[in-house]
Scaffold this motif. Structure first.
Motif, short mmCIF file in Angstrom:
data_model
loop_
_atom_site.label_atom_id
_atom_site.label_comp_id
_atom_site.label_asym_id
_atom_site.label_seq_id
_atom_site.Cartn_x
_atom_site.Cartn_y
_atom_site.Cartn_z
N PRO A 125 2.68 -21.87 -28.92
CA PRO A 125 3.97 -21.21 -28.71
C PRO A 125 4.75 -21.79 -27.52
N HIS A 126 4.03 -22.26 -26.49
CA HIS A 126 4.72 -22.82 -25.31
C HIS A 126 5.44 -24.11 -25.66
N ALA A 127 4.79 -24.92 -26.50
CA ALA A 127 5.43 -26.18 -26.93
C ALA A 127 6.68 -25.89 -27.75
N LEU A 128 6.68 -24.74 -28.44
CA LEU A 128 7.85 -24.36 -29.25
C LEU A 128 8.96 -23.74 -28.40
N GLY A 129 8.63 -23.42 -27.14
CA GLY A 129 9.59 -22.72 -26.28
C GLY A 129 9.71 -21.24 -26.65
N LEU A 130 8.69 -20.73 -27.32
CA LEU A 130 8.73 -19.35 -27.80
C LEU A 130 8.32 -18.39 -26.70
N THR A 131 9.12 -17.32 -26.50
CA THR A 131 8.79 -16.30 -25.50
C THR A 131 8.79 -14.92 -26.15
N SER A 132 8.36 -13.94 -25.39
CA SER A 132 8.31 -12.56 -25.91
C SER A 132 9.71 -12.00 -26.17
N ARG A 133 10.74 -12.65 -25.64
CA ARG A 133 12.12 -12.16 -25.84
C ARG A 133 12.77 -12.74 -27.08
#
Length: 326
Positions: free
Chosen positions: A105-113
């Protein structure tokens, strides 16, 4: 594997990805893959009228659609012409050779928001509106509710709700998140009291969520209850007489309340055997974790105890807003 394929097709955080498939394991795979790819799923039930489905597609304007034969038939060739389509019932799927590891998810730039899903309201107060719900809101609900429902890896939940309602999220992610089992009722079985009874017995179901109307249908068809089943009730007012009937044959009984705009359920009320003596309708209970509920008057001030007011819900469950609307 499907998630990696979707990333390759350009799925990005906050991007709605439509899914229109029959109730099946492929439906669950599709939902999880969209989430893992960083997209926000836009659920379309192939049982819904084509006009309603096209209205949602026009408003949300997804570029990508996951579908099967039922989804293709429901949407029609004209609606499909404007979309990139991923066939979930393909004999040789294009993603068969993809990595079986979860995307980072970090590589995707995905956050909880970022958005987890966009679900459309029924339109009972006008045109249906797309409610944008973020990952943080869903996670708050799942953590809060796993404590309330005391769900574990031993539980088996019977899922009967269309994915076009947000409460389907509870039916799928709550047991899967706890390592439990989901049994998917198909479209024909969900409104059939005899079929539901057979599923409850055959699969040794320990938890089921349904509207009071569905529970009444089961009881009226002769279901005596199951001592091992936790009964979850929501979606409409629960009459006390129905609650007392349900309570006689269940491990536990809980009344739930919450609009789509505050993520699945916002409040919960555990029902004791004496409920019939106390209330005409069962209360909606107290807010779940990180949630606040207020009864306010027309000026925004709290009403006196016992007075009628308007319900205001705040906290971690409040959605980002309506898609393309104030």
């Amino acid at each position: 594997r499907l998630a990696h394929h979707l990333i390759g097709l350009g799925v990005k955080p906050d991007q709605p990805v439509a899914i229109c498939v029959e109730r099946s394991p492929a439906m669950v795979v599709g939902l999880l893959a969209i989430l893992k790819a960083g997209g926000a799923y836009l659920p379309l039930d192939p049982a819904y009228p084509s006009e309603r489905l096209r209205q949602v597609l026009d408003d949300a304007a997804p570029r990508l659609l996951l579908c099967d034969a039922a989804g293709r038939a429901a949407l029609g060739a004209e609606a499909l012409a404007d979309l990139s389509v991923v066939d979930l019932d393909a004999a040789t799927p294009a993603w068969a050779d993809q990595s079986a590891d979860d995307p980072d998810p970090h590589a995707l730039g995905l956050t909880s928001r970022h958005l987890a899903y966009v679900i459309y309201t029924s339109g009972s107060t006008g045109t249906p509106k797309g409610v944008m719900v973020e990952h943080a809101s869903v996670l708050n609900f799942l953590y809060a509710f796993s404590d309330i429902a005391r769900i574990s890896e031993r539980d088996v939940l019977l899922a009967i709700t269309t994915i076009s309602f947000d409460i389907a999220g509870m039916e799928l992610y709550l047991p899967l998140g706890a390592g439990g089992t989901v049994v998917l009722a198909n479209r024909k079985d969900a409104p059939d009291a005899v079929a539901l009874q057979q599923l409850l017995v055959h699969h040794k179901i320990s938890m089921m969520q349904a509207t009071p109307a569905t529970w009444r249908m089961l009881l009226d068809a002769g279901w005596q209850g199951t001592p091992d089943v936790s009964v979850l009730c929501g979606g409409e007012a629960l009459p006390a007489n129905l609650a007392s009937r349900l309570n006689r044959g269940a491990r536990s009984l809980r009344n739930l309340y919450g609009p789509t705009e505050t993520t699945i359920w916002s409040s919960s009320f555990p029902i004791e055997t004496s409920i019939g003596e106390l209330h005409h309708n069962v209360p909606i209970g107290r807010p779940i974790a990180n949630t606040r509920v207020y009864l306010l008057d027309g000026h925004g001030a709290p009403v006196p105890f016992g007075a009628v007011g308007e319900l205001y819900i705040g906290g971690a469950g409040v959605a980002r807003g309506y898609l393309n609307r104030p």
